[in-house]
Design an enzyme around this catalytic site. Structure first.
Site, PDB file in Angstrom:
ATOM      1  N   TYR A  26      45.256  31.872  47.479  1.00 57.02           N
ATOM      2  CA  TYR A  26      45.626  30.982  46.372  1.00 57.02           C
ATOM      3  C   TYR A  26      46.093  29.629  46.917  1.00 57.02           C
ATOM      4  O   TYR A  26      45.685  28.575  46.422  1.00 57.02           O
ATOM      5  CB  TYR A  26      46.724  31.646  45.541  1.00 57.02           C
ATOM      6  CG  TYR A  26      47.214  30.833  44.371  1.00 57.02           C
ATOM      7  CD1 TYR A  26      46.546  30.863  43.151  1.00 57.02           C
ATOM      8  CD2 TYR A  26      48.354  30.042  44.477  1.00 57.02           C
ATOM      9  CE1 TYR A  26      46.995  30.128  42.063  1.00 57.02           C
ATOM     10  CE2 TYR A  26      48.821  29.300  43.397  1.00 57.02           C
ATOM     11  CZ  TYR A  26      48.141  29.349  42.195  1.00 57.02           C
ATOM     12  OH  TYR A  26      48.601  28.614  41.120  1.00 57.02           O
ATOM     13  N   SER A  84      43.122  29.170  27.115  1.00 56.40           N
ATOM     14  CA  SER A  84      43.801  30.308  26.487  1.00 56.40           C
ATOM     15  C   SER A  84      45.053  30.729  27.249  1.00 56.40           C
ATOM     16  O   SER A  84      45.843  31.529  26.750  1.00 56.40           O
ATOM     17  CB  SER A  84      42.843  31.513  26.384  1.00 56.40           C
ATOM     18  OG  SER A  84      42.479  31.960  27.682  1.00 56.40           O
ATOM     19  N   GLY A 134      47.360  26.078  29.944  1.00 50.94           N
ATOM     20  CA  GLY A 134      46.210  25.510  29.238  1.00 50.94           C
ATOM     21  C   GLY A 134      46.429  25.381  27.750  1.00 50.94           C
ATOM     22  O   GLY A 134      46.063  24.363  27.137  1.00 50.94           O
TER      23      GLY A 134
END
Length: 238
Positions: free
Chosen positions: A147, A6, A10
């Site tokens: 991250y 979503s 992607g």
């Protein structure tokens, strides 16, 4: 199967695969409105399209997702590990809960989703795993330490798994985008965005469709000798 289908990257990958006649399993966690749009577009391309929901930071839900796919007789021979979250802040301000959420969203999900699809890929002597990493997984980024750490783990996972699966005809690669403008950058000021653009030799951010094209290339039969690679798509930044 595309995890995080979503999201900006992607959804672009999902549509790109559908445009090239590849049936898709679209995973999402929370963004029902976006996944409904992606599902409609993919179906309009004429491919079989399936949607599945779950929180990939929880091993129990990963187990549930793949049991459901098995009950539907769906065994992905292509896996795009794209799900993940952003995280910004000084390392001393990150508590354990926040750190674990970042690590699990990138590392746990990538590891265990891959683990689930591998047995059938080995039986077929064919499979493609593409992990969506980041230039930060190699360079590291101040204020994005967790991250960067997670994406570094994804890169090493990619290289190690590629060696393990190569004898079975399965390739494992990673795409490491530079900056793709997306909702992940909602906290950036306009000044910060312009500064980042000026650091990139091409003077712009990547388009999600450009990342999707790179993924598609790795799925092509002519790419069957490419494995264990971290491919930077960053406009000359890195």
């Amino acid at each position: 199967m595309i995890t995080g289908a979503s999201g900006t990257i992607g959804s672009a990958i999902s549509v790109m695969l559908a445009e090239h006649g590849i049936d898709v399993i679209l995973h999402y966690h929370k963004n029902k409105n976006n996944i409904d749009k992606v599902e409609r577009i993919c179906k309009d391309k004429g491919v079989n399209t399936y949607v599945i929901q779950g929180d990939l930071t929880k091993i129990e839900q990963i187990e549930m997702i793949f049991k459901k796919l098995e009950s539907m007789n769906l065994y992905p021979n292509i896996l795009i590990n794209n799900a993940g979250i952003a995280q910004y802040g000084l390392v001393q301000d990150i508590d354990f809960v926040e750190w674990k959420k970042v690590i699990d969203s990138h590392v746990l999900s990538t590891f265990f989703c891959s683990q689930k699809v591998i047995p059938e890929m080995i039986r077929q002597k064919y499979g493609r795993i593409v992990n969506i990493s980041s230039v930060w997984g190699d360079k590291g980024a101040a204020n994005e330490v967790a991250y960067s750490m997670a994406k570094g783990a994804v890169n090493t996972f990619t290289k190690a798994l590629a060696k393990e699966l190569a004898p079975s005809g399965i390739t494992v690669n990673a795409i490491a985008p530079g900056i793709v403008f997306s909702p992940m950058m909602v906290d950036f000021t306009q000044e910060e965005i312009e500064i980042l653009k000026n650091e990139i030799p091409m003077g712009r951010f990547a388009k999600a469709k450009e990342i999707a094209h790179s993924v598609l290339y790795l799925l092509h039969p002519n790419s069957s000798y490419i494995t264990g690679q971290i491919i930077n798509i960053d406009g000359g930044w890195n």
